[in-house]
Design a protein around this motif. Structure first.
Motif, PDB file in Angstrom:
ATOM      1  N   TYR A 118     -11.357  58.261  -8.077  1.00 36.05           N
ATOM      2  CA  TYR A 118     -10.875  57.197  -8.962  1.00 36.05           C
ATOM      3  C   TYR A 118     -11.229  55.823  -8.408  1.00 36.05           C
ATOM      4  O   TYR A 118     -11.701  54.938  -9.139  1.00 36.05           O
ATOM      5  CB  TYR A 118      -9.362  57.328  -9.140  1.00 36.05           C
TER       6      TYR A 118
ATOM      7  N   SER B 251      -5.232  48.365 -20.767  1.00 39.49           N
ATOM      8  CA  SER B 251      -4.857  48.959 -19.486  1.00 39.49           C
ATOM      9  C   SER B 251      -3.774  50.004 -19.695  1.00 39.49           C
ATOM     10  O   SER B 251      -2.846  49.797 -20.477  1.00 39.49           O
ATOM     11  CB  SER B 251      -4.345  47.872 -18.545  1.00 39.49           C
TER      12      SER B 251
ATOM     13  N   TYR C 209      -1.603  50.683 -17.545  1.00 38.04           N
ATOM     14  CA  TYR C 209      -0.461  50.321 -16.702  1.00 38.04           C
ATOM     15  C   TYR C 209       0.708  49.825 -17.545  1.00 38.04           C
ATOM     16  O   TYR C 209       0.529  49.093 -18.508  1.00 38.04           O
ATOM     17  CB  TYR C 209      -0.881  49.234 -15.704  1.00 38.04           C
TER      18      TYR C 209
ATOM     19  N   ASP D 273      -4.446  46.058 -12.713  1.00 42.32           N
ATOM     20  CA  ASP D 273      -3.714  47.072 -13.470  1.00 42.32           C
ATOM     21  C   ASP D 273      -4.340  48.454 -13.280  1.00 42.32           C
ATOM     22  O   ASP D 273      -3.638  49.459 -13.149  1.00 42.32           O
ATOM     23  CB  ASP D 273      -3.691  46.711 -14.956  1.00 42.32           C
ATOM     24  N   GLN D 274      -5.660  48.503 -13.278  1.00 41.18           N
ATOM     25  CA  GLN D 274      -6.348  49.782 -13.079  1.00 41.18           C
ATOM     26  C   GLN D 274      -6.101  50.327 -11.665  1.00 41.18           C
ATOM     27  O   GLN D 274      -5.818  51.511 -11.482  1.00 41.18           O
ATOM     28  CB  GLN D 274      -7.853  49.611 -13.313  1.00 41.18           C
TER      29      GLN D 274
ATOM     30  N   GLN E  59      -2.851  52.229 -10.570  1.00 41.86           N
ATOM     31  CA  GLN E  59      -2.658  53.653 -10.831  1.00 41.86           C
ATOM     32  C   GLN E  59      -2.654  54.459  -9.534  1.00 41.86           C
ATOM     33  O   GLN E  59      -2.038  55.532  -9.460  1.00 41.86           O
ATOM     34  CB  GLN E  59      -3.744  54.172 -11.774  1.00 41.86           C
TER      35      GLN E  59
ATOM     36  N   ALA F 284       0.852  54.417  -8.293  1.00 43.16           N
ATOM     37  CA  ALA F 284       1.669  55.299  -9.127  1.00 43.16           C
ATOM     38  C   ALA F 284       1.404  56.762  -8.799  1.00 43.16           C
ATOM     39  O   ALA F 284       2.336  57.582  -8.783  1.00 43.16           O
ATOM     40  CB  ALA F 284       1.368  55.036 -10.605  1.00 43.16           C
ATOM     41  N   TYR F 285       0.152  57.097  -8.502  1.00 39.96           N
ATOM     42  CA  TYR F 285      -0.218  58.487  -8.197  1.00 39.96           C
ATOM     43  C   TYR F 285       0.576  59.015  -7.003  1.00 39.96           C
ATOM     44  O   TYR F 285       1.035  60.157  -7.002  1.00 39.96           O
ATOM     45  CB  TYR F 285      -1.724  58.550  -7.911  1.00 39.96           C
TER      46      TYR F 285
END
Length: 444
Positions: free
Chosen positions: A311, A330, A332, A368-369, A372, A375-376
């Motif tokens: 990613y 996005s 997000y 924002d990308q 992730q 968050a993962y």
């Protein structure tokens, strides 16, 4: 750049209204809606009536709250396409893709409007496109060729209904040769990846006929990789493919396809890791963001995993090759705040590694990308248990017992039920059986 910047004032206002409401399932007070969108009550009711009269779905007010209902089968692109399909600006952009050169008179004839209207719309479009380095000038598209193509890639994905887009690509035969790319990239594409690659080939087919294509910036970006074995493999394989279907093939045509495959994650994990193993700016950027993320999440003792590595490298490739070009929304959650470290890392990559100037809105998009990744690791995965079911008795009784088990274990994300395969007990976490299983070391 947001896609709404390409719309006229009415289209952009309706886009904002729908985009805001679709995220608020519990409705929004009319006062909040008017304040956020900076529109008058009269303007709101005009667009509400317009949407209800001409589009699928319903917008209404109840107990001082505004609600939006969209049919379950509709995607966001369907909604956008419904109120932009007749837009003059959208038609102008599509005509410039499929024609090498268009005078104002020719555009006026095709659109059945006056030349003054064409001039006015071209002025608005150029104003919107200027921040991303693309212009409609002297009847042609001008700007870095790889940016022009990536702009159209995002433009078509955002403004055409998915069914219409697929029909267009199938009618042009863009899906016919994708199996060759699966061989070259050493991976099997899922449906979304097939659509993306087919769309890119469609755009490249038209842009390959353009009178002038400026690949100079792209060649500079690809220069660090040209001597690597993996680049030479992709270059020769793709060159062999392109020369079968096009006559105007040069180094730039192959290079822009390689950049797209890297940026969209269409190479297999093994090929992607070969690229990263060679070194260069993409490797440095990927390592930089992963190191920064790991330091900010030091309490988790993170292992290096394939998914975050892939990613990160794909995101860095998009930033490296197509930095200012983005139209997609996005994923997000805008109600949350992205990690401070993500913004710092993107800024450091742009300034110190890619030597790019990037505007605030572009930074926000890539932050924002990148968020992730946080968050993962922060979202705890739900453990999945694979259960082998080994039942005796008549088929009807076995089927009935499986139904009872399925009802009791109603969490398909957590429990995976399947018929037990003899001598494959290691494939299961737990076995369920109504008779003795010999030589099985799993819980039964």
């Amino acid at each position: 750049m947001q896609v709404k910047m390409l719309f006229d004032r009415n289209e952009a206002c309706l886009y904002d209204l729908l985009a805001y409401l679709k995220e608020e399932k519990e409705g929004v007070t009319r006062r909040e809606l008017l304040q956020v969108l900076q529109i008058s009550p009269q303007t709101f009711w005009k667009y509400c009536q317009q949407f209800n009269d001409y589009h699928q779905g319903k917008m209404w007010e109840e107990k001082e709250k505004v609600y939006l209902h969209l049919p379950a089968h509709l995607q966001w692109q369907d909604v956008v396409a419904s109120f932009t399909q007749d837009s003059i600006r959208m038609k102008i952009l599509r005509l410039f893709l499929t024609h090498s050169k268009l005078s104002k008179w020719q555009l006026a004839q095709k659109l059945m409007v006056s030349e003054a209207t064409v001039s006015r719309q071209l002025k608005h479009l150029n104003h919107s496109l200027q921040p991303i380095g693309i212009q409609l000038w002297n009847g042609e598209l001008q700007g870095p060729e790889h940016w022009i193509r990536y702009f159209y890639f995002e433009f078509y994905r955002q403004t055409l209904a998915p069914k219409d887009l697929m029909s267009l690509l199938q009618a042009q035969g863009m899906y016919d040769q994708l199996y060759l790319f699966e061989g070259i990239t050493q991976r099997t594409f899922h449906p979304k990846q097939k659509m993306e690659l087919a769309l890119w080939l469609y755009i490249s087919q038209w842009r390959g006929q353009a009178n002038s294509r400026d690949f100079s910036a792209l060649k500079g970006a690809l220069a660090p990789y040209e001597v690597s074995e993996i680049y030479r493999y992709l270059y020769q394989s793709l060159l062999h493919y392109l020369t079968k279907f096009a006559t105007n093939v040069d180094q730039g045509e192959v290079g822009v396809l390689i950049a797209f495959l890297m940026a969209r994650g269409l190479l297999s994990d093994s090929l992607n890791e070969e690229f990263l193993g060679y070194g260069g700016p993409l490797t440095e950027a990927t390592q930089w963001v992963l190191k920064g993320m790991k330091e900010s999440l030091s309490d988790l003792n993170l292992p290096l995993q394939t998914a975050p590595l892939a990613y990160s490298s794909h995101l860095m490739a998009r930033l490296y090759f197509f930095g200012p070009i983005f139209l997609e929304e996005s994923p997000y959650d805008k109600k949350g705040q992205p990690p401070i470290e993500a913004k710092r890392l993107i800024a450091e990559v742009c300034q110190n590694l890619f030597h790019q100037e990037i505007k605030e809105k572009q930074v926000t998009y890539y932050v924002d990308q990148l968020s992730q990744l946080w968050a993962y690791y922060r979202v705890e995965p739900i453990p999945t248990y694979r259960i082998g079911v080994c039942l005796g008795g008549p088929p009807l009784i076995r089927s009935l017992q499986m139904r009872y088990l399925s009802q009791k274990l109603r969490k398909p994300d957590q429990f995976l039920l399947e018929a037990y395969r003899e001598n494959h007990s290691d494939d299961y976490d737990v076995l369920i059986s109504d008779y003795y299983l010999q030589s099985v070391d799993k819980p039964v």
